[in-house]
Design a protein around this motif. Structure first.
Motif, PDB file in Angstrom:
ATOM      1  N   THR A  35     -65.642 -52.034 -47.102  1.00 14.64           N
ATOM      2  CA  THR A  35     -66.070 -53.413 -46.832  1.00 14.64           C
ATOM      3  C   THR A  35     -66.613 -54.099 -48.095  1.00 14.64           C
ATOM      4  N   ALA A  36     -67.047 -53.293 -49.067  1.00 14.38           N
ATOM      5  CA  ALA A  36     -67.536 -53.901 -50.317  1.00 14.38           C
ATOM      6  C   ALA A  36     -66.393 -54.132 -51.309  1.00 14.38           C
ATOM      7  N   ALA A  37     -65.284 -53.411 -51.129  1.00 11.58           N
ATOM      8  CA  ALA A  37     -64.180 -53.441 -52.107  1.00 11.58           C
ATOM      9  C   ALA A  37     -63.641 -54.854 -52.384  1.00 11.58           C
ATOM     10  N   PRO A  38     -63.459 -55.714 -51.360  1.00 14.59           N
ATOM     11  CA  PRO A  38     -62.947 -57.062 -51.676  1.00 14.59           C
ATOM     12  C   PRO A  38     -63.865 -57.831 -52.628  1.00 14.59           C
ATOM     13  N   GLU A  39     -65.174 -57.641 -52.463  1.00 15.87           N
ATOM     14  CA  GLU A  39     -66.123 -58.323 -53.358  1.00 15.87           C
ATOM     15  C   GLU A  39     -66.001 -57.757 -54.781  1.00 15.87           C
ATOM     16  N   CYS A  91     -61.644 -60.131 -60.795  1.00 12.16           N
ATOM     17  CA  CYS A  91     -60.761 -61.289 -61.044  1.00 12.16           C
ATOM     18  C   CYS A  91     -61.541 -62.395 -61.758  1.00 12.16           C
ATOM     19  N   ALA A  92     -62.764 -62.658 -61.268  1.00  7.23           N
ATOM     20  CA  ALA A  92     -63.567 -63.732 -61.866  1.00  7.23           C
ATOM     21  C   ALA A  92     -63.896 -63.395 -63.312  1.00  7.23           C
ATOM     22  N   PHE A  93     -64.261 -62.133 -63.536  1.00  5.98           N
ATOM     23  CA  PHE A  93     -64.602 -61.719 -64.893  1.00  5.98           C
ATOM     24  C   PHE A  93     -63.384 -61.842 -65.810  1.00  5.98           C
ATOM     25  N   ASP A  94     -62.227 -61.392 -65.320  1.00  2.72           N
ATOM     26  CA  ASP A  94     -60.992 -61.471 -66.120  1.00  2.72           C
ATOM     27  C   ASP A  94     -60.650 -62.921 -66.450  1.00  2.72           C
ATOM     28  N   ALA A  95     -60.877 -63.822 -65.483  1.00  6.35           N
ATOM     29  CA  ALA A  95     -60.560 -65.246 -65.710  1.00  6.35           C
ATOM     30  C   ALA A  95     -61.457 -65.834 -66.803  1.00  6.35           C
ATOM     31  N   ILE A  96     -62.746 -65.512 -66.747  1.00 10.76           N
ATOM     32  CA  ILE A  96     -63.683 -66.016 -67.758  1.00 10.76           C
ATOM     33  C   ILE A  96     -63.297 -65.451 -69.130  1.00 10.76           C
ATOM     34  N   ASP A  97     -62.999 -64.153 -69.113  1.00 11.00           N
ATOM     35  CA  ASP A  97     -62.638 -63.479 -70.358  1.00 11.00           C
ATOM     36  C   ASP A  97     -61.370 -64.095 -70.962  1.00 11.00           C
ATOM     37  N   ALA A  98     -60.373 -64.338 -70.101  1.00 11.72           N
ATOM     38  CA  ALA A  98     -59.101 -64.907 -70.571  1.00 11.72           C
ATOM     39  C   ALA A  98     -59.318 -66.315 -71.134  1.00 11.72           C
ATOM     40  N   ARG A  99     -60.154 -67.099 -70.443  1.00 11.82           N
ATOM     41  CA  ARG A  99     -60.424 -68.474 -70.901  1.00 11.82           C
ATOM     42  C   ARG A  99     -61.137 -68.436 -72.266  1.00 11.82           C
ATOM     43  N   GLY A 100     -62.096 -67.536 -72.390  1.00  6.85           N
ATOM     44  CA  GLY A 100     -62.810 -67.402 -73.664  1.00  6.85           C
ATOM     45  C   GLY A 100     -61.865 -67.041 -74.789  1.00  6.85           C
ATOM     46  N   ARG A 101     -60.975 -66.082 -74.518  1.00  5.92           N
ATOM     47  CA  ARG A 101     -60.011 -65.653 -75.537  1.00  5.92           C
ATOM     48  C   ARG A 101     -59.066 -66.792 -75.881  1.00  5.92           C
ATOM     49  N   GLU A 102     -58.623 -67.528 -74.859  1.00 11.45           N
ATOM     50  CA  GLU A 102     -57.673 -68.618 -75.071  1.00 11.45           C
ATOM     51  C   GLU A 102     -58.294 -69.686 -75.984  1.00 11.45           C
TER      52      GLU A 102
END
Lengths: 176, 143
Positions: free
Chosen positions: A73-77, A83-94
């Motif tokens: 039940t915790a896995a989706p969170e 995903c959120a961390f990867d998105a922030i990381d990708a935006r920073g790199r971009e």
């Protein structure tokens, strides 16, 4: 009273030919009437040994299922967080790799062109400071390339010399 | 997610019937035992899991041709659930640790990215201003 279970738990109960109420009643009956040791103590292949294993298996299985419920039940969170961390990381790199260097390069071009035009205007006897709009004093951004911005430069190593075969080494050495 | 066989998070609610005073007795016994969880929701779930495991184990014993066979089969299942629980606990701890790390890093990283985004905005503003001025300077020269 209601109990929340994983759909997978209900499927497993179905596969064992059990229903939730039946399992619950057996669980209630066991509580307070079972040994609370964690390791096998009785001799194997004896009635006492079998009874002990029934208790140990039941406790360990209940524990496994509780952990599984909490984790599942915790896995989706956890996934959302990744995903959120990867998105922030990708935006920073971009920004660091592409956006900021491109904008700084554009700014350098514009400043060069602006300086050329200012000189040309001054040569015509006009005051370039009267032609706006101007970037407010102290607010101009330093357009020089920053370390860490832009594509990472790859370190090139000197290629290794061609490996010589034993025969060619002997030939090189020549006859003694 | 780790490469473990974790079911989906889909849950269902099941109704249980037990007189409230009977449940109080069960709860007192559970506290005295010290193995079951305290919170009501978790305790109810635990009781279902525990009961299901007892019924499964008792079925194994009933179906076994001898005490030896029954013991063997139970021992195998006990080993399997023990190993399964250990693996699951390990992966859960790892996932929880990664989650906490990501939360902390995302906050710090988010601040950094926010700073960079503000810089991009300022660069874009300055570019627009200078492009505008270049147009005006060109117009002045052309006049």
């Amino acid at each position: 009273m209601n109990v929340e279970l994983l759909t997978a738990d209900i499927t497993e109960l179905d596969e064992l030919g059990l229903d939730v109420q039946q399992a619950f009643e057996r669980g209630c009956k066991a509580i307070g009437n079972r040994p609370t040791r964690e390791r096998i103590a009785e001799k194997p292949d004896t009635e006492a040994g079998v009874a002990e294993l029934v208790d140990l298996f039941a406790e360990r299985s209940a524990d496994l299922h509780l952990v599984r419920f909490s984790f599942a039940t915790a896995a989706p969170e956890y996934d959302r967080s990744t995903c959120a961390f990867d998105a922030i990381d990708a935006r920073g790199r971009e920004i660091q790799r592409d956006v900021a260097p491109t904008l700084r390069a554009r700014l350098r071009e514009l400043r060069t062109r602006e300086a050329e035009l200012e000189r040309a205007v001054a040569m015509r006897g006009l005051d370039p400071r009267t032609i706006g709009p101007m970037v407010p004093a102290g607010e101009a951004i330093d357009p020089t390339k920053r370390p860490g911005e832009g594509p990472r430069e790859r370190r090139h190593l000197t290629p290794l010399p061609v490996r010589r075969s034993l025969l060619s080494r002997l030939r090189r050495r020549g006859p003694r | 997610m780790p490469a473990i066989d974790l079911p989906t998070a889909d849950t269902s609610t099941a109704e249980l019937s037990l007189a409230p005073d009977e449940f109080d007795v069960v709860r007192v016994r559970a506290v005295a035992e010290g193995l079951a969880p305290d919170r009501e929701g978790e305790l109810l779930r635990y009781l279902v899991y525990l009961g299901a495991a007892y019924l499964e184990a008792e079925q194994v014993v009933d179906e076994a041709s001898s005490a030896h066979d029954g013991y063997d089969e139970l021992h195998r299942r006990f080993g399997a659930v023990s190993a399964g629980a250990a693996v699951l606990r390990f992966h859960w701890a790892e996932a929880a640790r990664t989650y906490a790390d990501e939360q902390r890093a995302a906050t710090a990283h988010g601040r950094g990215v926010g700073g960079y985004e503000a810089l991009v905005e300022k660069l874009e503003d300055e570019i627009a201003t200078r492009e505008d001025r270049i147009l005006h300077l060109e117009e002045a020269l052309a006049a």
